[in-house]
Write an enzyme that holds these catalytic residues in place. Structure first.
Site, PDB file in Angstrom:
ATOM      1  N   THR A 134     131.186  99.839  37.811  1.00 13.52           N
ATOM      2  CA  THR A 134     130.931  99.863  39.253  1.00 13.52           C
ATOM      3  C   THR A 134     131.965 100.722  39.974  1.00 13.52           C
ATOM      4  OG1 THR A 134     129.816  97.723  39.311  1.00 13.52           O
ATOM      5  CG2 THR A 134     130.950  98.397  41.321  1.00 13.52           C
ATOM      6  N   SER A 143     128.950  98.675  32.383  1.00 17.11           N
ATOM      7  CA  SER A 143     129.562  97.774  31.398  1.00 17.11           C
ATOM      8  C   SER A 143     128.531  96.899  30.697  1.00 17.11           C
ATOM      9  CB  SER A 143     130.670  96.934  32.022  1.00 17.11           C
ATOM     10  OG  SER A 143     130.160  95.884  32.764  1.00 17.11           O
ATOM     11  N   THR A 176     132.789  95.408  35.190  1.00 18.45           N
ATOM     12  CA  THR A 176     133.301  94.033  35.221  1.00 18.45           C
ATOM     13  C   THR A 176     132.509  93.054  34.355  1.00 18.45           C
ATOM     14  OG1 THR A 176     132.002  93.562  37.195  1.00 18.45           O
ATOM     15  CG2 THR A 176     134.275  94.321  37.522  1.00 18.45           C
ATOM     16  N   ASP A 177     131.297  93.436  33.959  1.00 18.14           N
ATOM     17  CA  ASP A 177     130.479  92.452  33.235  1.00 18.14           C
ATOM     18  C   ASP A 177     130.962  92.184  31.814  1.00 18.14           C
ATOM     19  OD1 ASP A 177     128.600  91.512  35.120  1.00 18.14           O
ATOM     20  OD2 ASP A 177     127.480  93.386  34.980  1.00 18.14           O
TER      21      ASP A 177
END
Lengths: 184, 184, 184, 184
Positions: A13, A61, A90-91
């Site tokens: 992101t 991600s 971030t995932d």
């Protein structure tokens, strides 16, 4: 002290942009090997001699493969620097709570891959809730947070998100998207 | 870990704004005891329970008095928290190079005042080259940098500016306005 | 003069946002009947008594239906104001060049629907190449452009995009996404 | 239609910046003959062939002289374009209310100087409450508003501020800094 700093960028992101043209519905990464990190460090007026920055790849991600996780861990291992910041989606940066079960998901994550190398280095992963190109982005703060921690923390693999810095296995991504301490 | 964090705001370029009305030529601080720190930590999506934030005063750092420096040092001393970030104007945050002589100026500075207390705490001072209300500001990054360092560094008084974190007496403000390492 | 102004919002890139959570790949519209127009007019320091603003719906312009186009045209017809600005997705705001054929596409468009009503009013449609929440957005400029034109132009249906204001049928959206004059 | 547009820049709040260095208390204009208008029109994705932009000077409007006002009016007179936008400081753009007396101040103003030439052209003056470099600036909107009006309005001298477009002598700058209709 700061000369020892390496920043690796891998998309997420953090680096997403809004494409122009016709019938657009998904985000894209910018053409060329260019991360928003460059622009943020210019805004931060950081001295160029204080760090090295390398673009490894730009991937969402949720789509990062084991092979890509190895690219990141290998670069951390081969680096002459002992203080490293990695920008990452971030995932799969560290463990996350599965929205279906409410428990820690079994998805592979990059922090674990790096930690398995048992490097004698300080590696801090950070990312973004809102892309750097947004007015209300957290990228400038998060990159600062990660660099501040990387310059000062003892060796280990850390997550720097939501104003929190902690060892990777003491943090999870929650269902609403923020990172919180996690007592396993 | 983060619950131990106190943020003190004291004005400086960090919090300057552009006043509206007629015949305006100087910057102002916002009315009310309000710092841009609040908005930045909202943007950073930092958990409210992770920190306390206090507005001490809003002063241009060229006008800060010894009495005001004592207010800051006293609050650092009385705080229950052992990790403290102070936002401050950059001209008297730590030592600076005198543009006339090219040597370290004799101006009093806040870092020295806090260091003289010999507190067993981590205190990190930060500020801004461009106010938080500007598009190209370094405030978000700098506040992140200071918090990341404050959460990880051993006790001492530090400066976090220009992507650099170092003990206060190893840094000076240069004539062009940036902070650099200084070998005394 | 300005009291005669009505602003209608219908979504489009103008109002897209970046959702937070897990496994996010598409844009969303904000919850609630809220457009970025409100925030832009606050930034513009526009007097509240000078205009009325109504949220009709929030739709991606590739998905707008004939029924939704009728909602817009009906509201233009029923309005007591004679000067109207409509924010709209750019793909079906007016005619576009089909990337496959290089000719004007047969896709229905909202400007044509409004023009067919032959209202004795000034209606200006505008949109965005980048959402209002982005740093580099054209929304503030475009909304200003559309309002400036709406306040001054004689009755008709116009497009205001890319610093251009022209009757709707003299403009097309190009393959790269910008609007240009079009000699039919 | 748009090829007929000339944009003249003269400084004012629109183009003010925050200087870096030591002991800074006043705003400055950027070095070189460069206005924020260039960056705004890039953000607006305006076609370069649609307008000409000229930097005349950069002055705070409280310091603009009669000679400088003549430079602006002369350039409007000599221009081949019949549609002209002028960015200008707001204190002497048109008439203002004197904070002391509550009545229209006797200060000279640029709109009157241009109007006295009785040109058969559309000239629109605009400015800013907050400089273009600020996050919350009205410059993008105001420049769009002025261009939209300049492209559509019949010959005359107009003010475009606060979402209002009106003949220069029907508008005043109020004590709080906004522009409002004024019934003389």
């Amino acid at each position: 002290m700061a000369k020892d700093l390496l920043i690796l960028t891998t998309g997420g992101t953090f680096d997403k942009r809004y494409p122009e043209g016709q019938w657009v519905t998904e985000f894209t990464f910018p053409p060329g090997q260019e991360s928003a990190v460059t622009e943020i460090l210019r805004r931060a007026r950081m001295a160029p001699e204080a760090f090295a920055c390398e673009w490894l790849f730009a991937e969402d991600s949720t789509k990062i493969t084991d092979a890509q996780r190895d690219i990141i861990a290998n670069r951390c291992a081969s680096a002459t620097q002992r203080r490293i910041v990695v920008t990452h989606g971030t995932d799969t940066m560290t463990r996350r709570i599965d929205p279906e079960t409410g428990k820690v998901a079994a998805t592979p994550n990059t922090a674990a891959t790096i930690a398995a190398r048992k490097l004698d280095k300080t590696v801090v992963l950070t990312g973004a809730a809102q892309p750097a190109v947004l007015r209300d982005s957290d990228t400038d703060f998060n990159l600062g947070l990660a660099i501040g921690a990387a310059l000062m923390a003892p060796p280990g693999v850390y997550i720097a998100m939501n104003g929190l810095v902690a060892p990777w296995d003491a943090v999870v991504k929650t269902v609403v998207g923020s990172f919180r301490k996690f007592e396993a």
